[in-house]
Write an enzyme that holds these catalytic residues in place. Structure first.
Site, PDB file in Angstrom:
ATOM      1  N   LYS A 269     -14.170  29.563 -10.597  1.00 56.81           N
ATOM      2  CA  LYS A 269     -14.309  29.606  -9.135  1.00 56.81           C
ATOM      3  C   LYS A 269     -15.774  29.384  -8.751  1.00 56.81           C
ATOM      4  CE  LYS A 269     -10.610  32.863  -8.022  1.00 56.81           C
ATOM      5  NZ  LYS A 269      -9.850  31.933  -7.161  1.00 56.81           N
ATOM      6  N   ARG A 343       0.539  33.682 -11.261  1.00 57.61           N
ATOM      7  CA  ARG A 343       1.927  33.302 -11.517  1.00 57.61           C
ATOM      8  C   ARG A 343       2.254  33.359 -13.016  1.00 57.61           C
ATOM      9  NH1 ARG A 343       0.925  27.634  -8.610  1.00 57.61           N
ATOM     10  NH2 ARG A 343      -0.585  28.947  -7.563  1.00 57.61           N
TER      11      ARG A 343
HETATM   12  N1  BES Z   1      -6.483  35.161  -6.774  1.00 52.46           N
HETATM   13  C1  BES Z   1      -6.439  33.813  -6.382  1.00 52.46           C
HETATM   14  C2  BES Z   1      -5.914  33.631  -4.969  1.00 52.46           C
HETATM   15  C3  BES Z   1      -6.811  34.125  -3.859  1.00 52.46           C
HETATM   16  C4  BES Z   1      -7.880  33.351  -3.448  1.00 52.46           C
HETATM   17  C5  BES Z   1      -6.534  35.305  -3.243  1.00 52.46           C
HETATM   18  C6  BES Z   1      -8.684  33.791  -2.416  1.00 52.46           C
HETATM   19  C7  BES Z   1      -7.329  35.736  -2.204  1.00 52.46           C
HETATM   20  C8  BES Z   1      -8.404  34.990  -1.796  1.00 52.46           C
HETATM   21  C9  BES Z   1      -5.532  33.006  -7.310  1.00 52.46           C
HETATM   22  O1  BES Z   1      -5.501  33.431  -8.613  1.00 52.46           O
HETATM   23  C10 BES Z   1      -6.032  31.614  -7.275  1.00 52.46           C
HETATM   24  O2  BES Z   1      -7.142  31.399  -7.655  1.00 52.46           O
HETATM   25  N2  BES Z   1      -5.208  30.680  -6.815  1.00 52.46           N
HETATM   26  C11 BES Z   1      -5.598  29.318  -6.716  1.00 52.46           C
HETATM   27  C12 BES Z   1      -4.401  28.476  -7.035  1.00 52.46           C
HETATM   28  C13 BES Z   1      -4.706  27.019  -7.149  1.00 52.46           C
HETATM   29  C14 BES Z   1      -5.554  26.754  -8.368  1.00 52.46           C
HETATM   30  C15 BES Z   1      -3.412  26.258  -7.236  1.00 52.46           C
HETATM   31  C16 BES Z   1      -6.068  29.053  -5.291  1.00 52.46           C
HETATM   32  O3  BES Z   1      -5.474  29.588  -4.360  1.00 52.46           O
HETATM   33  O4  BES Z   1      -7.054  28.343  -5.129  1.00 52.46           O
HETATM   34 ZN    ZN Z   2      -7.058  32.578  -9.780  1.00 51.81          ZN
END
Ligand code: BES
Ligand code: ZN
Ligand code: ZN
Length: 491
Positions: A269, A343
């Site tokens: 991230k 997931r």
């Molecule tokens: N934990 C995150 C989702 C999230 C992001 C929750 C910001 C709250 C605030 C999750 O694990 C994630 O990173 N999801 C990705 C999925 C994508 C790679 C398809 C996302 O949402 O960017």
């Molecule tokens: Zn994530």
């Protein structure tokens, strides 16, 4: 906080604030018909002279000569729309004033506002007074309410009112328990520490618990879950708590995402705001909080509370984009993005739970997708399910506690977007409909169990629109909603 009810007008000597809720343009009525305040003509005149009698907002008047020392007019605004929400919101705002004037023993006048319930006041008060002080070296100096006396109409059944108030107290204490878990930083809440917290919970609630470590999970073939923890030196855990009741006729599983820190893994991230990913276990916190509430109310329903927990970090053993893993139910998954890890944890936990416990219904709760924030912001969470009855039950429970859910679709067209190139599935969809495709991925792991998915990415922290929930902390979203729903379907 001690809560008790009276139907007479005797004011206890310790009371330090009388609270009179009133709708816009009804302050006079509320005060005049309040058996307690009507005797105090001086205060009434003072409110008239100095105060705002509109009922649009809060108004506090010190009345040092009176038996109750101060009056807070809890202005509720226009009597239209969601009255319960307005009542909770006014209470939330009042907490600032109560703290400023160091009030701790309240007398709440409800005799003439029968449509307003003590439980809203109790809930908003408990949630608004929440602080996260575990890591502060200086003790909090905030004065908190320790005693609430509610004056109700003599025609009301005190035992019923007391029961409602106690339940609101239990629900909100459990939400605050969830908030403590949510707010804990990643170094203070690793998967193993979370498992220890669950063991403590099992002990106090006298429930059964099972905690699987990585060795056991490997034997069981949970390749998806283990692919997330591969990049971390902290061991992943799969926690299952069980509440049973002799007259239960249903078993419900609640499954919560417990990523104690989500760096994204190799699909790292961006640095900005990454500290917020300590909240990525708020789904786990929500189901543990709801489980606690259900045990404390001894609800007549069997509840299986499941928390797959892991860190999502990067080391030399971390899962790489393109890696293919085999999930508990035998399906193969191509991991295109290691940041779509929630997931991968949930799919093994859900397939295992469906097979082992055969619940009638399964609901998972997760901070699953950033896309959910794009779709719904910080006001509502998403619900995705193909089960219309379950959908309306959950939406209804959510609106009862103001943890609101909004439905997003799921169908075969979206499900087709998760087909893998070299494996059965891939773990991300295209650049659109991210919340929906995440749910579609999970739908491959529910067997034929009735199932609903709640995405709380926008509401688990930074939640907006509730004066009684601090936007800078975990909200506890999901605990009260799930507890309410489980109580509703057990009654
Ligand atoms: N934990 C995150 C989702 C999230 C992001 C929750 C910001 C709250 C605030 C999750 O694990 C994630 O990173 N999801 C990705 C999925 C994508 C790679 C398809 C996302 O949402 O960017
Ligand atoms: Zn994530
Ligand atoms: Zn995550």
């Amino acid at each position: 906080m001690d809560i008790h009810f009276i139907t007479n007008c005797e004011i206890e000597p310790e009371v330090d604030c009388l609270i009179i809720p009133a709708w816009e343009n009804e302050v006079h009525v509320a005060i005049n018909s309040s058996l307690i305040a009507v005797e105090d003509q001086t205060s009434l005149n003072l409110i008239n002279d100095r105060g705002n009698m509109s009922g649009k907002d809060l108004f506090y008047l010190p009345t040092p000569m009176s038996a109750y020392r101060g009056i807070l007019i809890l202005g509720l605004g226009k009597k239209e729309g969601d009255l319960s929400h307005k009542f909770r919101n006014a209470t939330g705002k009042a907490v600032g004033l109560l703290q400023k004037y160091k009030k701790h023993h309240l007398l709440l006048e409800l005799e003439h506002t029968p449509d307003l319930q003590t439980r809203h006041f109790v809930a908003a008060l408990n949630l608004a007074q929440y602080e996260h002080t575990a890591f502060k070296t200086k003790a909090s100096e905030t004065v908190k309410v320790d005693n609430l006396c509610v004056h109700i109409c003599p025609s009301k059944e005190i035992t019923i009112e007391q029961g409602k108030a106690n339940r609101a107290q239990t629900f909100t204490e459990c939400a605050n328990f969830a908030r403590d878990l949510g707010n804990a930083p990643g170094n203070a809440l690793t998967p193993k520490i979370l498992a220890d917290k669950a063991r403590e919970l099992a002990k106090v609630t006298e429930s059964e618990i099972e905690v699987l470590g990585e060795k056991e999970m490997k034997k069981l073939g949970m390749g998806a879950l283990l692919s997330v923890s591969a990049g971390s030196s902290e061991e992943a855990q799969l926690i299952t708590l069980k509440h049973t009741h002799p007259s239960a006729n249903k078993t419900v599983a609640i499954v919560g995402k417990g990523v104690t820190f989500d760096s994204g893994g190799i699909s790292l991230k961006p640095g900005k705001g990454m500290q917020e990913m300590k909240y990525d276990m708020c789904g786990a916190a929500a189901v543990l909080g709801a489980f606690k509430a259900i045990c404390e109310c001894n609800a007549a329903i069997n509840v299986i509370c499941v928390v797959p927990s892991s860190e999502n970090l990067v080391n030399g053993e971390a899962t790489k984009p393109g890696d293919i893993v085999t999930a508990y139910n035998g399906k193969t998954v191509e991991i295109y993005n290691t940041d779509a890890e929630g997931r991968l944890l949930l799919c093994d936990a859900m397939a295992y739970t469906a097979e082992t416990h055969k619940p009638d219904i399964m609901v998972d709760v997760a901070t699953l997708t950033g896309a959910c924030i794009v779709a719904l912001g910080h006001e509502m969470s998403a619900i995705i399910t193909e089960d219309e009855d379950l959908k309306s039950e959950l939406i209804e429970a959510g609106s009862q506690v103001h943890e609101r859910l909004w439905p997003l679709p799921i169908n075969d067209d979206y499900k087709a977007l998760l087909k893998g190139n070299d494996a059965d599935l891939c773990n991300i969809g295209p650049a659109y409909a991210g919340t929906v495709t995440a749910a579609c991925f999970l739908s491959n792991f529910t067997g034929d169990t009735r199932w609903a998915h709640l995405d709380i990415a926008g509401t688990a922290w930074g939640m907006k629109g509730c004066s009684y929930i601090n936007e800078n902390l975990a909200s506890g979203f999901g605990t009260r909603l799930l507890a309410k729903w489980l109580m509703n379907i057990s009654e």
